[in-house]
Enzyme design. Structure first.
Site, PDB file in Angstrom:
ATOM      1  N   ASP A  43       4.707   0.838   0.560  1.00 12.77           N
ATOM      2  CA  ASP A  43       3.913   0.131  -0.508  1.00 12.77           C
ATOM      3  C   ASP A  43       3.596   1.358  -1.452  1.00 12.77           C
ATOM      4  O   ASP A  43       3.683   2.558  -1.033  1.00 12.77           O
ATOM      5  CB  ASP A  43       2.718  -0.592   0.095  1.00 12.77           C
ATOM      6  CG  ASP A  43       1.936  -1.086  -0.979  1.00 12.77           C
ATOM      7  OD1 ASP A  43       2.344  -1.803  -1.830  1.00 12.77           O
ATOM      8  OD2 ASP A  43       0.615  -0.645  -1.126  1.00 12.77           O
ATOM      9  N   ASP A  81       0.683   1.173  -4.351  1.00 17.55           N
ATOM     10  CA  ASP A  81      -0.682   1.120  -4.944  1.00 17.55           C
ATOM     11  C   ASP A  81      -1.559   0.951  -3.467  1.00 17.55           C
ATOM     12  O   ASP A  81      -1.290   0.031  -2.826  1.00 17.55           O
ATOM     13  CB  ASP A  81      -0.985   0.166  -5.738  1.00 17.55           C
ATOM     14  CG  ASP A  81      -0.323   0.134  -7.200  1.00 17.55           C
ATOM     15  OD1 ASP A  81       0.105   1.197  -7.494  1.00 17.55           O
ATOM     16  OD2 ASP A  81      -0.027  -0.824  -7.787  1.00 17.55           O
ATOM     17  N   ARG A  83       1.640 -10.701 -15.785  1.00 19.72           N
ATOM     18  CA  ARG A  83       0.484 -11.193 -16.289  1.00 19.72           C
ATOM     19  C   ARG A  83       0.360 -10.688 -17.905  1.00 19.72           C
ATOM     20  O   ARG A  83      -0.683 -10.761 -18.457  1.00 19.72           O
ATOM     21  CB  ARG A  83      -0.677 -10.527 -15.546  1.00 19.72           C
ATOM     22  CG  ARG A  83      -0.886 -11.143 -14.269  1.00 19.72           C
ATOM     23  CD  ARG A  83      -1.886 -10.328 -13.382  1.00 19.72           C
ATOM     24  NE  ARG A  83      -1.879 -10.504 -12.003  1.00 19.72           N
ATOM     25  CZ  ARG A  83      -2.442 -11.063 -11.317  1.00 19.72           C
ATOM     26  NH1 ARG A  83      -3.365 -11.736 -11.742  1.00 19.72           N
ATOM     27  NH2 ARG A  83      -2.257 -11.308  -9.754  1.00 19.72           N
ATOM     28  N   CYS A 142       8.265 -17.039  -6.798  1.00 26.42           N
ATOM     29  CA  CYS A 142       9.392 -16.374  -6.462  1.00 26.42           C
ATOM     30  C   CYS A 142       9.660 -15.904  -5.140  1.00 26.42           C
ATOM     31  O   CYS A 142       8.590 -16.365  -4.433  1.00 26.42           O
ATOM     32  CB  CYS A 142       9.443 -14.875  -7.409  1.00 26.42           C
ATOM     33  SG  CYS A 142       8.064 -13.646  -6.798  1.00 26.42           S
ATOM     34  N   CYS A 153      10.186 -12.710  -4.096  1.00 24.06           N
ATOM     35  CA  CYS A 153      10.135 -11.230  -3.913  1.00 24.06           C
ATOM     36  C   CYS A 153       8.968 -10.856  -3.904  1.00 24.06           C
ATOM     37  O   CYS A 153       8.458  -9.615  -3.371  1.00 24.06           O
ATOM     38  CB  CYS A 153      11.068 -10.462  -5.082  1.00 24.06           C
ATOM     39  SG  CYS A 153      10.522 -10.943  -6.710  1.00 24.06           S
ATOM     40  N   ASP A 179      -1.207  -1.023   2.811  1.00 21.94           N
ATOM     41  CA  ASP A 179      -2.471  -1.056   3.003  1.00 21.94           C
ATOM     42  C   ASP A 179      -2.998  -2.473   3.023  1.00 21.94           C
ATOM     43  O   ASP A 179      -4.284  -2.512   3.271  1.00 21.94           O
ATOM     44  CB  ASP A 179      -3.333  -0.182   1.966  1.00 21.94           C
ATOM     45  CG  ASP A 179      -3.187  -0.788   0.536  1.00 21.94           C
ATOM     46  OD1 ASP A 179      -1.970  -1.277   0.104  1.00 21.94           O
ATOM     47  OD2 ASP A 179      -4.088  -0.856  -0.029  1.00 21.94           O
TER      48      ASP A 179
END
Length: 189
Positions: A7, A9, A57, A97, A99, A126
């Protein structure tokens, strides 16, 4: 091929509830880039699977995301490390979606691109959704206690939240140490 899926972030870099929108906001977690470089030097390829709903967004554009990833790649390069590919979901949570993690679409794309059976691939993140997405395609789930999971330090994992076989590490550096220590020794020639 030895492949690890990370991952972004909260695993590689500092996370933000306000989203990472610019290269200036992207800051690596202590020791994370060095851990990736150590994995590379031990023969591991690294792919990133990241939800980037800030795109959907309208909080940042693809050019900004590319600039963030360019900073990440350059920072890694100075340490002799690399990320082989970055896969991201650009959709907002309500777009439906396949994904967006915890759905496995990004992991399926990575498996296809690299031509590997994901059942032997560690997936590191995380959040529960990071590990659930990987586990859905057979990846080995590894939780790092950074980012959103930092609050779990010193506590048991909440039951039913993470895949049953989740392995917990203090951070990405500890995961790299663990994985490298388990790699088979080279065969004598």
């Amino acid at each position: 091929m030895k492949l690890v899926i990370l991952d972004r972030d909260g695993t590689i870099n500092v996370d933000s509830d306000e989203f990472i929108k610019t290269p200036d906001e992207w800051m690596p977690l202590p020791g994370a880039l060095e851990a990736i470089a150590r994995l590379n030097h031990a023969g591991w390829h690294v792919a990133v699977a990241s939800n980037q709903s800030g795109l959907g967004r309208g909080l940042f554009d693809v050019a900004s995301l590319n600039a963030i990833h360019a900073k990440m790649h350059k920072s890694l390069g100075t340490l002799g490390g690399r990320i082989d590919a970055v896969f991201y979901c650009p959709h907002s949570p309500d777009e439906g979606c396949a994904c967006r993690k915890p759905l496995p679409g990004l992991f399926e794309q990575i498996g296809e691109r690299f031509g590997v059976d994901l059942k032997t691939v560690p997936a590191v993140g995380d959040t529960p959704r990071d590990l659930q997405a990987g586990a859905a395609v057979g990846c080995q789930p590894h939780l790092v206690l950074t980012g959103k999971a930092e609050a779990l330090r010193g506590k048991p994992l909440p039951p039913g939240t993470y895949p049953a076989d989740t392995v917990v590490h203090q951070d990405l550096a500890a995961f790299a140490d663990w994985l490298i220590a388990r790699a088979p020794a080279p065969r004598p020639t």
